[in-house]
Design a protein around this motif. Structure first.
Motif, short mmCIF file in Angstrom:
data_model
loop_
_atom_site.label_atom_id
_atom_site.label_comp_id
_atom_site.label_asym_id
_atom_site.label_seq_id
_atom_site.Cartn_x
_atom_site.Cartn_y
_atom_site.Cartn_z
N SER A 28 28.98 -16.84 -125.99
CA SER A 28 27.92 -16.15 -125.28
C SER A 28 27.44 -14.95 -126.07
O SER A 28 28.24 -14.24 -126.69
CB SER A 28 28.42 -15.68 -123.91
N PRO A 29 26.14 -14.71 -126.07
CA PRO A 29 25.61 -13.56 -126.79
C PRO A 29 26.03 -12.26 -126.12
O PRO A 29 26.40 -12.25 -124.95
CB PRO A 29 24.09 -13.75 -126.71
N PRO A 30 25.97 -11.14 -126.84
CA PRO A 30 26.32 -9.87 -126.23
C PRO A 30 25.35 -9.52 -125.11
O PRO A 30 24.22 -10.02 -125.08
CB PRO A 30 26.21 -8.88 -127.40
N ALA A 31 25.79 -8.67 -124.21
CA ALA A 31 24.94 -8.25 -123.11
C ALA A 31 23.72 -7.52 -123.64
O ALA A 31 23.80 -6.79 -124.61
CB ALA A 31 25.75 -7.33 -122.18
N MET A 32 22.59 -7.76 -123.01
CA MET A 32 21.37 -7.07 -123.40
C MET A 32 21.49 -5.59 -123.04
O MET A 32 22.06 -5.23 -122.03
CB MET A 32 20.16 -7.67 -122.66
N ALA A 33 20.94 -4.77 -123.89
CA ALA A 33 20.95 -3.33 -123.66
C ALA A 33 20.02 -2.98 -122.49
O ALA A 33 19.00 -3.62 -122.30
CB ALA A 33 20.50 -2.61 -124.92
N GLN A 34 20.41 -1.98 -121.73
CA GLN A 34 19.54 -1.40 -120.70
C GLN A 34 19.13 -0.04 -121.24
O GLN A 34 19.93 0.91 -121.23
CB GLN A 34 20.28 -1.26 -119.38
N LEU A 35 17.90 0.05 -121.72
CA LEU A 35 17.47 1.22 -122.48
C LEU A 35 16.53 2.12 -121.70
O LEU A 35 15.67 1.66 -120.95
CB LEU A 35 16.77 0.77 -123.77
N TYR A 36 16.72 3.42 -121.91
CA TYR A 36 15.85 4.46 -121.38
C TYR A 36 15.42 5.31 -122.56
O TYR A 36 16.25 5.99 -123.17
CB TYR A 36 16.60 5.28 -120.33
N ALA A 37 14.14 5.25 -122.93
CA ALA A 37 13.65 5.96 -124.11
C ALA A 37 12.97 7.26 -123.70
O ALA A 37 12.21 7.31 -122.72
CB ALA A 37 12.67 5.08 -124.87
N ARG A 38 13.28 8.30 -124.48
CA ARG A 38 12.64 9.60 -124.28
C ARG A 38 12.61 10.33 -125.61
O ARG A 38 13.68 10.60 -126.18
CB ARG A 38 13.40 10.41 -123.24
N GLY A 39 11.41 10.60 -126.09
CA GLY A 39 11.29 11.26 -127.38
C GLY A 39 11.87 10.39 -128.47
O GLY A 39 11.69 9.17 -128.48
N GLN A 40 12.60 11.02 -129.39
CA GLN A 40 13.14 10.29 -130.54
C GLN A 40 14.44 9.54 -130.24
O GLN A 40 15.00 8.90 -131.13
CB GLN A 40 13.35 11.24 -131.71
N PHE A 41 14.89 9.59 -128.98
CA PHE A 41 16.16 8.95 -128.60
C PHE A 41 15.95 7.86 -127.56
O PHE A 41 15.02 7.92 -126.75
CB PHE A 41 17.13 9.99 -128.02
N ALA A 42 16.84 6.87 -127.58
CA ALA A 42 16.87 5.82 -126.56
C ALA A 42 18.32 5.68 -126.10
O ALA A 42 19.20 5.45 -126.92
CB ALA A 42 16.35 4.50 -127.11
N ARG A 43 18.54 5.84 -124.81
CA ARG A 43 19.89 5.70 -124.25
C ARG A 43 20.11 4.28 -123.76
O ARG A 43 19.29 3.71 -123.06
CB ARG A 43 20.09 6.68 -123.10
N ASP A 44 21.27 3.75 -124.12
CA ASP A 44 21.72 2.46 -123.63
C ASP A 44 22.64 2.75 -122.45
O ASP A 44 23.76 3.22 -122.63
CB ASP A 44 22.46 1.69 -124.72
N LEU A 45 22.13 2.49 -121.25
CA LEU A 45 22.88 2.83 -120.03
C LEU A 45 24.07 1.91 -119.83
O LEU A 45 25.01 2.28 -119.13
CB LEU A 45 21.93 2.77 -118.83
N THR A 46 24.05 0.73 -120.43
CA THR A 46 25.17 -0.21 -120.30
C THR A 46 26.36 0.23 -121.17
O THR A 46 27.50 0.24 -120.71
CB THR A 46 24.74 -1.63 -120.72
N LEU A 47 26.08 0.59 -122.42
CA LEU A 47 27.14 0.91 -123.37
C LEU A 47 27.47 2.39 -123.47
O LEU A 47 28.44 2.77 -124.12
CB LEU A 47 26.78 0.37 -124.76
N GLY A 48 26.65 3.25 -122.86
CA GLY A 48 26.91 4.69 -122.91
C GLY A 48 26.70 5.28 -124.29
O GLY A 48 27.45 6.15 -124.72
N ILE A 49 25.67 4.80 -124.99
CA ILE A 49 25.36 5.30 -126.32
C ILE A 49 23.89 5.71 -126.39
O ILE A 49 23.08 5.31 -125.55
CB ILE A 49 25.67 4.26 -127.42
#
Length: 161
Positions: free
Chosen positions: A16-37
């Motif tokens: 199975s492929p890895p879980a898709m990222a759940q991303l929240y983008a703001r400015g120059q950063f994008a947070r992956d809410l699933t992986l905490g990165i």
């Protein structure tokens, strides 16, 4: 029959492929809410333009000697502990429904449609490093650390309560 189902389930789980990222983008950063990165939205060599909501400049492929310097510079200028992503983290950005490059272009504009370094080492040959390719969507473990590939950095982030 039950043993056949168990073997199928194990094979399916391993492929199975890895879980898709759940991303929240703001400015120059994008947070992956699933992986905490938190990702830099631009590849090394580019800079974020708030006005254009885009990554400007040319991507600079790096070997591992230069990656260490780029990470030190990111830590100094942006704070935090930036690093190369793992194969699983970078593969979670693969968007098979997206055009080439296979990544959400709104979140990660002007991504190079080729291989990006990960922090993972080839388990069968420690001379080779794992990369993720945004043209094919596959991971490869064939590049030497002296070769130059694109880089996208990541860091852990703390969730506020």
């Amino acid at each position: 029959m039950r043993n056949g189902f168990i073997i199928f389930a194990i094979i399916f789980a391993l492929s199975s492929p890895p879980a898709m990222a759940q991303l929240y983008a703001r400015g120059q950063f994008a947070r992956d809410l699933t992986l905490g990165i938190e990702w830099l939205r631009c590849s090394i060599g580019q800079r974020w333009s708030e006005e254009n909501q885009n990554c400007l400049g040319e991507i600079i492929p790096l070997d591992f000697d230069l990656i260490d310097q780029a990470i030190a510079q990111a830590n100094s200028q942006l704070g935090g502990e930036w690093r190369l992503p793992t194969e699983g983290e970078l593969s979670a950005l693969i968007c098979s429904e997206c055009g080439i490059p296979l990544i959400d272009a709104k979140t990660f504009p002007n991504t190079w449609p080729d291989s990006y370094w990960t922090s993972d080492i080839n388990g069968m040959s420690s001379r080779h490093q794992v990369s993720v390719n945004f043209r094919t969507g596959y991971s490869y473990a064939r590049f030497l650390r002296t070769q130059s590939l694109a880089v996208r950095l990541v860091r852990a982030y703390k969730r506020s309560n």
